[in-house]
Design an enzyme around this catalytic site. Sequence first.
Site, PDB file in Angstrom:
ATOM      1  N   PHE A  78      -1.804   6.865   4.212  1.00 20.31           N
ATOM      2  CA  PHE A  78      -1.673   5.788   3.234  1.00 20.31           C
ATOM      3  C   PHE A  78      -0.452   4.906   3.487  1.00 20.31           C
ATOM      4  O   PHE A  78      -0.524   3.687   3.405  1.00 20.31           O
ATOM      5  CB  PHE A  78      -1.587   6.354   1.817  1.00 20.31           C
ATOM      6  CG  PHE A  78      -2.874   6.914   1.292  1.00 20.31           C
ATOM      7  CD1 PHE A  78      -4.085   6.396   1.674  1.00 20.31           C
ATOM      8  CD2 PHE A  78      -2.854   7.979   0.396  1.00 20.31           C
ATOM      9  CE1 PHE A  78      -5.275   6.909   1.194  1.00 20.31           C
ATOM     10  CE2 PHE A  78      -4.034   8.507  -0.102  1.00 20.31           C
ATOM     11  CZ  PHE A  78      -5.254   7.972   0.294  1.00 20.31           C
ATOM     12  N   HIS A  90     -10.775   5.604   7.636  1.00 28.97           N
ATOM     13  CA  HIS A  90      -9.335   5.669   7.860  1.00 28.97           C
ATOM     14  C   HIS A  90      -9.001   6.722   8.919  1.00 28.97           C
ATOM     15  O   HIS A  90      -8.233   6.464   9.854  1.00 28.97           O
ATOM     16  CB  HIS A  90      -8.616   6.033   6.552  1.00 28.97           C
ATOM     17  CG  HIS A  90      -8.258   4.853   5.704  1.00 28.97           C
ATOM     18  ND1 HIS A  90      -7.126   4.116   5.909  1.00 28.97           N
ATOM     19  CD2 HIS A  90      -8.896   4.299   4.643  1.00 28.97           C
ATOM     20  CE1 HIS A  90      -7.060   3.143   5.009  1.00 28.97           C
ATOM     21  NE2 HIS A  90      -8.126   3.229   4.229  1.00 28.97           N
ATOM     22  N   HIS A 132      -5.204   5.631  -5.615  1.00 30.88           N
ATOM     23  CA  HIS A 132      -6.391   6.275  -5.044  1.00 30.88           C
ATOM     24  C   HIS A 132      -6.852   7.399  -5.962  1.00 30.88           C
ATOM     25  O   HIS A 132      -6.184   7.758  -6.913  1.00 30.88           O
ATOM     26  CB  HIS A 132      -6.083   6.839  -3.658  1.00 30.88           C
ATOM     27  CG  HIS A 132      -5.774   5.795  -2.634  1.00 30.88           C
ATOM     28  ND1 HIS A 132      -4.517   5.281  -2.453  1.00 30.88           N
ATOM     29  CD2 HIS A 132      -6.578   5.157  -1.747  1.00 30.88           C
ATOM     30  CE1 HIS A 132      -4.551   4.373  -1.495  1.00 30.88           C
ATOM     31  NE2 HIS A 132      -5.788   4.273  -1.043  1.00 30.88           N
ATOM     32  N   HIS A 138     -15.106   5.423   2.860  1.00 30.09           N
ATOM     33  CA  HIS A 138     -13.748   4.882   2.903  1.00 30.09           C
ATOM     34  C   HIS A 138     -12.763   5.789   3.636  1.00 30.09           C
ATOM     35  O   HIS A 138     -12.106   5.379   4.602  1.00 30.09           O
ATOM     36  CB  HIS A 138     -13.238   4.618   1.480  1.00 30.09           C
ATOM     37  CG  HIS A 138     -11.755   4.521   1.390  1.00 30.09           C
ATOM     38  ND1 HIS A 138     -10.955   5.579   0.975  1.00 30.09           N
ATOM     39  CD2 HIS A 138     -10.897   3.520   1.694  1.00 30.09           C
ATOM     40  CE1 HIS A 138      -9.686   5.224   1.020  1.00 30.09           C
ATOM     41  NE2 HIS A 138      -9.610   3.974   1.451  1.00 30.09           N
ATOM     42  N   HIS A 143      -7.449  -2.503  -4.840  1.00 31.75           N
ATOM     43  CA  HIS A 143      -7.641  -3.033  -3.496  1.00 31.75           C
ATOM     44  C   HIS A 143      -8.284  -4.422  -3.511  1.00 31.75           C
ATOM     45  O   HIS A 143      -8.037  -5.222  -2.612  1.00 31.75           O
ATOM     46  CB  HIS A 143      -8.465  -2.047  -2.659  1.00 31.75           C
ATOM     47  CG  HIS A 143      -7.716  -0.820  -2.271  1.00 31.75           C
ATOM     48  ND1 HIS A 143      -7.687   0.317  -3.068  1.00 31.75           N
ATOM     49  CD2 HIS A 143      -6.933  -0.544  -1.189  1.00 31.75           C
ATOM     50  CE1 HIS A 143      -6.932   1.239  -2.474  1.00 31.75           C
ATOM     51  NE2 HIS A 143      -6.470   0.748  -1.346  1.00 31.75           N
ATOM     52  N   HIS A 169       0.831  -1.196   0.000  1.00 35.03           N
ATOM     53  CA  HIS A 169       0.000   0.000   0.000  1.00 35.03           C
ATOM     54  C   HIS A 169       0.867   1.247   0.000  1.00 35.03           C
ATOM     55  O   HIS A 169       0.583   2.226  -0.709  1.00 35.03           O
ATOM     56  CB  HIS A 169      -0.931  -0.004   1.213  1.00 35.03           C
ATOM     57  CG  HIS A 169      -2.134   0.860   1.060  1.00 35.03           C
ATOM     58  ND1 HIS A 169      -2.264   2.087   1.689  1.00 35.03           N
ATOM     59  CD2 HIS A 169      -3.275   0.696   0.344  1.00 35.03           C
ATOM     60  CE1 HIS A 169      -3.424   2.623   1.373  1.00 35.03           C
ATOM     61  NE2 HIS A 169      -4.062   1.811   0.551  1.00 35.03           N
ATOM     62  N   HIS A 222     -11.204  -2.660   4.148  1.00 37.33           N
ATOM     63  CA  HIS A 222     -11.264  -2.713   2.694  1.00 37.33           C
ATOM     64  C   HIS A 222     -12.056  -3.900   2.176  1.00 37.33           C
ATOM     65  O   HIS A 222     -12.533  -3.874   1.030  1.00 37.33           O
ATOM     66  CB  HIS A 222      -9.865  -2.662   2.096  1.00 37.33           C
ATOM     67  CG  HIS A 222      -9.410  -1.265   1.841  1.00 37.33           C
ATOM     68  ND1 HIS A 222      -9.749  -0.573   0.696  1.00 37.33           N
ATOM     69  CD2 HIS A 222      -8.701  -0.397   2.606  1.00 37.33           C
ATOM     70  CE1 HIS A 222      -9.258   0.647   0.752  1.00 37.33           C
ATOM     71  NE2 HIS A 222      -8.618   0.789   1.910  1.00 37.33           N
TER      72      HIS A 222
END
Length: 584
Positions: free
Chosen positions: A347, A329, A194, A325, A203, A176, A360
Amino acid sequence: MATSTTLPLSTNKTLSSSFTSSSFIAKPSQLFLHGRRSQSFKVSCNANNSGEHDKNLDAVDRRNVLLGLGGLYGAANVAPLAIASPIPPPDLKSCSKAHINETEEVSYSCCPPKPEDMDSVPYYKFPSMTKLRIRPPAHAADEEYIAKYQLATSRMRELDKDPFDPLGFKQQANIHCAYCNGAYKVGGKELQVHFSWLFFPFHRWYLYFYERILGSLIGDPTFGLPYWNWDHPKGMRLPPMFDREGSSLYDEKRNQSHRNGTIIDLGHFGDEVQTTQLQMMTNNLTLMYRQMITNAPCPLLFFGAPYPLGTDPSPGMGTIENIPHTPVHIWTGDNPRQPHGENMGNFYSAGLDPVFYCHHANVDRMWSEWKATGGKRRDLSNKDWLNSEFFFYDENRNPYKVKVRDCLDTKKMGYDYAPMPTPWRNFKPIRKTTTGKVNTASLPPASKVFPLAKLDRAISFSINRPASSRTQQEKNEQEEMLTFNKIQYDDRQYVRFDVFLNVDKTVNADELDKAEFAGSYTSLPHVHGDNTTHVTSVTLQLAITELLEDIGLEDEDTIAVTLIPKKGGEGISIEGAEINLVDC
């Protein structure tokens, strides 16, 4: 100085016998796992199930449903695509240090082990299977499953004793980091998976291999990752299995105030909303309805903006990447104590928290649930999307290239999701803030408000529509879009603002279950190494056809729009706003 470790491409097809359960009776700190290798790697150290729909919820009072159950980045620009080519797999030879911001590099290399001959790496073919791997909702998992998941994760962590083992927990997290924090370049530009149509397929492939690695470490090819069921009231908390200190699933770098059953805010962007648990769950279901139904009638709105080779990174998020999403996070990451919101809140570090993969898994589940909703909700057919590629290692340490076109059917990939009700499907906001139409004559027109230098306070304006009183056939052919052009802000900052129709700036923006709530825009800091100005410019599109019907404004030529800044508004400028009709 760069260093490298060399071993030939993998030929072994099974993991070493050292991965037997008898090897793990001791405490994790006493264990050392090292699979037998008949080959090695050259490592550069430079720097669905469509878901069970709850058909009975229509007849149930919405508040009782909640008690009983426990944005679009409009993002995508739906303009015609330019002639281009698909994104190829990254060139591992040029993998370099990832960066957190313009002055800080990630302190370790996120680059994966590198095959001696990248050109000879084959395309992945799905192995034969006799039984689907079923991914369960995390909140409903039993102790037997949790123990199995903990063991698999513990064994993966032990593989970190060899820092170049591609199956190790840190190497998996680094995937990632490399794809998302600027370690790779393609076509002379930084690669970013992204903020574009690559978000969902990347993902999905990532979790596919991660899941198979976990299963191989415990000798169970049927093991399925759990999904964090945050779209259902019973799952709107950090799953308990991840909140057990001392467990291999626990991560110290989490927001401590969001533990112990705290209800998640699916629109969270750093500031706590002072409201009841019931209102928070109501807001969450409203956000889910808007992002999955209202604002995602067209494929590009759901998946994100086109990102063919040669395009600048981050052309635009799809609805689910935008919300929930990104807020999940931020809500999970240790924002109060860590400088960059580590682990989940950034990230580069997100994969270091085991709950990342659970989060995810539910994001991936939304892809299947969205297609099951019907209408024009289907996979993209553009060849630049279908033929885009990524690079991964499988559970036998063999390197492979994969294509987007091969991940469109989860059952063909060998997994499916245990069904759970989706109450958000029946949670269309019906409560109205106002009766009738707001007096648009009392508001300044969009032409007088824009360009807007900064969104440091709530603003309201009137805006003209291109057509009113459209027939159902016309609505089926074209979606009415509220578009905000050239939204600019510092990409190092957290950003969120909400959009309402037919209200003024006195609206209570903490209660989202209103028919007038159109959607939100959010952004997680995502500095690009080649962006020296740190100014991001995006277009926000919100589908409003359904919204205008619900509010009763279909026949109006002019409507009222209100923007409410929630985070970082003083740094947001907007060039213009318009309403147009767009083909899905």
